[in-house]
Write an enzyme that holds these catalytic residues in place. Structure first.
Site, PDB file in Angstrom:
ATOM      1  N   ARG A   1      38.850  36.355  38.685  1.00 35.70           N
ATOM      2  CA  ARG A   1      38.923  37.829  38.650  1.00 35.70           C
ATOM      3  C   ARG A   1      40.239  38.335  39.224  1.00 35.70           C
ATOM      4  NH1 ARG A   1      33.874  39.949  37.343  1.00 35.70           N
ATOM      5  NH2 ARG A   1      32.044  38.915  38.200  1.00 35.70           N
TER       6      ARG A   1
ATOM      7  N   GLY B   1      33.140  43.364  36.731  1.00 33.85           N
ATOM      8  CA  GLY B   1      34.307  43.073  35.886  1.00 33.85           C
ATOM      9  C   GLY B   1      35.318  44.195  35.753  1.00 33.85           C
TER      10      GLY B   1
ATOM     11  N   PHE C   1      37.385  33.557  24.865  1.00 35.67           N
ATOM     12  CA  PHE C   1      36.919  33.852  26.216  1.00 35.67           C
ATOM     13  C   PHE C   1      38.109  34.071  27.145  1.00 35.67           C
ATOM     14  CE2 PHE C   1      35.017  33.513  30.318  1.00 35.67           C
ATOM     15  CZ  PHE C   1      33.828  34.195  30.133  1.00 35.67           C
ATOM     16  N   VAL C   2      38.200  35.275  27.686  1.00 31.40           N
ATOM     17  CA  VAL C   2      39.348  35.616  28.529  1.00 31.40           C
ATOM     18  C   VAL C   2      38.924  35.886  29.972  1.00 31.40           C
ATOM     19  CG1 VAL C   2      40.756  36.527  26.633  1.00 31.40           C
ATOM     20  CG2 VAL C   2      39.208  38.071  27.841  1.00 31.40           C
TER      21      VAL C   2
ATOM     22  N   ASP D   1      31.783  43.264  23.996  1.00 31.68           N
ATOM     23  CA  ASP D   1      31.585  42.121  23.102  1.00 31.68           C
ATOM     24  C   ASP D   1      30.582  42.541  22.030  1.00 31.68           C
ATOM     25  OD1 ASP D   1      31.402  39.666  21.953  1.00 31.68           O
ATOM     26  OD2 ASP D   1      30.490  38.662  23.641  1.00 31.68           O
TER      27      ASP D   1
ATOM     28  N   GLU E   1      34.435  50.166  31.444  1.00 28.48           N
ATOM     29  CA  GLU E   1      33.965  48.802  31.225  1.00 28.48           C
ATOM     30  C   GLU E   1      35.165  47.872  31.049  1.00 28.48           C
ATOM     31  OE1 GLU E   1      31.952  46.601  31.586  1.00 28.48           O
ATOM     32  OE2 GLU E   1      30.521  46.362  29.948  1.00 28.48           O
ATOM     33  N   ASP E   2      34.985  46.606  31.383  1.00 25.01           N
ATOM     34  CA  ASP E   2      36.091  45.649  31.227  1.00 25.01           C
ATOM     35  C   ASP E   2      36.273  45.215  29.779  1.00 25.01           C
ATOM     36  OD1 ASP E   2      33.691  44.238  31.209  1.00 25.01           O
ATOM     37  OD2 ASP E   2      34.325  42.704  32.623  1.00 25.01           O
TER      38      ASP E   2
ATOM     39  N   ASP F   1      35.787  37.455  34.752  1.00 26.34           N
ATOM     40  CA  ASP F   1      35.532  36.175  35.406  1.00 26.34           C
ATOM     41  C   ASP F   1      34.957  35.119  34.472  1.00 26.34           C
ATOM     42  OD1 ASP F   1      32.889  37.321  35.050  1.00 26.34           O
ATOM     43  OD2 ASP F   1      32.184  35.837  36.488  1.00 26.34           O
TER      44      ASP F   1
HETATM   45  P1  IMP Z   1      28.130  42.994  25.605  1.00 30.28           P
HETATM   46  O1  IMP Z   1      29.192  43.891  25.011  1.00 30.28           O
HETATM   47  O2  IMP Z   1      26.857  43.731  25.946  1.00 30.28           O
HETATM   48  O3  IMP Z   1      27.866  41.787  24.752  1.00 30.28           O
HETATM   49  O4  IMP Z   1      28.604  42.408  26.993  1.00 30.28           O
HETATM   50  C1  IMP Z   1      29.879  42.559  27.507  1.00 30.28           C
HETATM   51  C2  IMP Z   1      29.927  41.826  28.831  1.00 30.28           C
HETATM   52  O5  IMP Z   1      30.004  40.411  28.579  1.00 30.28           O
HETATM   53  C3  IMP Z   1      31.171  42.185  29.609  1.00 30.28           C
HETATM   54  O6  IMP Z   1      30.947  43.242  30.512  1.00 30.28           O
HETATM   55  C4  IMP Z   1      31.494  40.892  30.334  1.00 30.28           C
HETATM   56  O7  IMP Z   1      30.798  40.854  31.554  1.00 30.28           O
HETATM   57  C5  IMP Z   1      30.955  39.803  29.430  1.00 30.28           C
HETATM   58  N1  IMP Z   1      32.021  39.202  28.583  1.00 30.28           N
HETATM   59  C6  IMP Z   1      32.128  39.252  27.238  1.00 30.28           C
HETATM   60  N2  IMP Z   1      33.217  38.598  26.790  1.00 30.28           N
HETATM   61  C7  IMP Z   1      33.835  38.114  27.910  1.00 30.28           C
HETATM   62  C8  IMP Z   1      35.052  37.347  28.110  1.00 30.28           C
HETATM   63  O8  IMP Z   1      35.807  36.961  27.192  1.00 30.28           O
HETATM   64  N3  IMP Z   1      35.355  37.061  29.411  1.00 30.28           N
HETATM   65  C9  IMP Z   1      34.593  37.458  30.468  1.00 30.28           C
HETATM   66  N4  IMP Z   1      33.459  38.168  30.308  1.00 30.28           N
HETATM   67  C10 IMP Z   1      33.082  38.488  29.048  1.00 30.28           C
END
Ligand code: IMP
Length: 178
Positions: A163, A43, A150-151, A102, A98-99, A157
């Site tokens: 992507r 990502g 969700f983006v 969450d 990181e992208d 992706d």
């Molecule tokens: P977390 O912070 O460990 O819950 O996970 C973050 C990961 O969840 C990111 O690196 C993305 O791969 C995925 N993710 C979370 N929200 C989104 C979204 O809105 N779009 C696409 N991927 C997301």
């Protein structure tokens, strides 16, 4: 792809401006150092390649693919490395790129792992941050705060698609509810 997007929240020009500013900040913070920038695949790859070119000090480049064990990861603290870094992190000043953050669980675990492996410092740089964090996360660099939607696009992706969109947009609910 555009017809699957409900609305665009970040246009390419706005992303580019913010990435340039982050690059400037990192260049100043790390002058006289050569930080190891770790790209979280897949990502972050587009953000990473733009950010690296917005930094005017030497950087080392590393790539890793991770997956956490979902809810279980909170108690077990397990992180699954799908593709290893291939670098010894000992004494490195690391910035994880990181992208989107969450829950923050994966990043917190990976940061901890790098510190245990002997990294000198580990900072986190995320392009996007959602408000739904379960854990306090030590974020040093952040592009944008976004709503809990969700983006996709600019590397992000849904089922490996979207992507390559040059902007970031909210995906229509009917696409992921199918
Ligand atoms: P977390 O912070 O460990 O819950 O996970 C973050 C990961 O969840 C990111 O690196 C993305 O791969 C995925 N993710 C979370 N929200 C989104 C979204 O809105 N779009 C696409 N991927 C997301």
């Amino acid at each position: 792809m555009r017809q699957d997007i409900e609305r665009i929240i970040l246009e390419p020009e706005r992303i580019a401006q913010r990435v340039m500013a982050l690059g400037k900040e990192i260049s100043e913070d790390y002058k006289n150092k050569a930080p190891l920038l770790i790209c979280i695949l897949r990502g972050a790859v587009i953000f990473y390649s733009d950010l690296c070119r917005a930094i005017n000090i030497p950087v080392k480049m590393g790539f890793v693919s991770l997956s956490s064990y979902g809810e279980n990861s909170e108690s077990s603290g397990l992180i699954k490395i799908r593709q290893p870094l291939g670098w010894d992190p000992i004494n490195e000043d690391i910035i994880i790129i990181e992208d989107i953050i969450d829950t923050g669980l994966t990043m917190n675990m990976y940061r901890q792992l790098l510190l245990e492996q002997g990294a000198r410092s580990v900072k986190i740089c995320t392009l996007l941050k959602k408000p739904s964090q379960k854990q306090e996360i030590a974020l040093t660099y952040k592009g944008f705060d976004i709503e809990n939607e969700f983006v996709v696009g600019y590397g992000l992706d849904f089922a490996e698609r979207y992507r390559n969109l040059p902007y970031i947009g909210v995906l229509k609910k009917e696409i992921y509810a199918k």
